[in-house]
Design a protein around this motif. Sequence first.
Motif, mmCIF file in Angstrom:
data_model
loop_
_atom_site.group_PDB
_atom_site.id
_atom_site.type_symbol
_atom_site.label_atom_id
_atom_site.label_comp_id
_atom_site.label_asym_id
_atom_site.label_seq_id
_atom_site.Cartn_x
_atom_site.Cartn_y
_atom_site.Cartn_z
ATOM 1 N N PRO A 15 0.926 -1.316 0.065
ATOM 2 C CA PRO A 15 -0.051 0.036 -0.120
ATOM 3 C C PRO A 15 0.975 1.128 -0.151
ATOM 4 N N LEU A 40 -3.450 2.080 7.037
ATOM 5 C CA LEU A 40 -3.279 1.146 6.112
ATOM 6 C C LEU A 40 -2.626 -0.106 6.670
ATOM 7 N N ALA A 74 -3.352 -0.754 -2.353
ATOM 8 C CA ALA A 74 -4.030 0.421 -2.164
ATOM 9 C C ALA A 74 -3.366 1.712 -2.159
ATOM 10 N N PRO A 106 -4.706 -4.810 3.143
ATOM 11 C CA PRO A 106 -4.725 -3.378 2.425
ATOM 12 C C PRO A 106 -4.580 -3.800 0.962
#
Length: 349
Positions: free
Chosen positions: A161, A317, A326, A323
């Motif tokens: 992420p 996150l 992302a 996650p």
Amino acid sequence: MTTPSRKATIFDIAKLAEASPSTVSAALSGSWKERRISKTKVDLIRRIAEEQGYSTNMQARGLRQARSGMVGMIIPVHDNRYFSSMSQSFEAFARDRGMVPVIASSMRDPEEERRIVQTLISYAVEYIFVAGATDPAAITELCVAANMRHVFVDLPGPGAPSVISDNYLGARMLTAKLLEDLPRRNDPRRDRLYFIGGVAGDHATSRRIEGFRDVLTEAGLSPLPDQIIACGYPPRRAMQEVAALCDRLGALPAGLFVNSLTAFEGVLGHFVNLPPGSFDATVIGCYDYDPFAAYLQFPVHMVRQDSHRLIEEAYRLIDEPSPGIALREVEPALIPPRTIHAGPFGEHG
């Protein structure tokens, strides 16, 4: 399949197996059942890994079984207001969680960056924040092999992420403001807005250039190639480039969009040699923020990136169970100038 001459990476295995790096890591580490990955897929990944001569870092993975209570962060440099503010927020959030923060700078050296990651892994930190990564793919490879959770901040990275500033939006806001205040002198070459600083291939700079271009194009002022001078971040280089630009134009242009505080430092290095009044017909903006700009003899529009919010989102996150990769963007703020008329760069009244 033939064994490649270079050492295979987890990304090579993922590509050949048509799987994500995290799936490959789970298959090779033995945690694939918890991820509900099929046995057929696991067998394929392991076969490809064996054929490619790939071996995981089992020592690092073993170290990850213990909890240290430490969290790590890598920043490019300490002597930068943006990154130092970011590291302070990182430390505050870590201590609020009862954890011990460990912060190191890579000096923008990819080899040093990798060495720091390996060291943090060996000390079994809980997770790693990487700000302004120089070689994010190499960092992800090391972290995935060691089953180390990590998040990229400021610049995006693969396989993990990321939280970044909305550089496109910030550039649009700054360009629009500079264009609104742009003086007109009936000089086709000087009556333009010039972009200076940064590396065109970097994600942040490329998005800022895109925002700069789009605003000018929408205004019917599509920029010429020489209006974008992506000369890097070193102050000396920016000083040389703005001096050369002034030589070509015979004076300062109508507007300057400076793409970092370090580049702005170089631009100021040239400005100190200019006579008073040189800035009366020029509007100046900087994609970065420093309150000391209020003490300059000319107004400077600045974009302030929300370093605290970037770190806050990065922790969110990290807290999410899965996650994925992302990408979250945090909106920056346009800071209007507070004009203080003074001597060139010092006394004020």
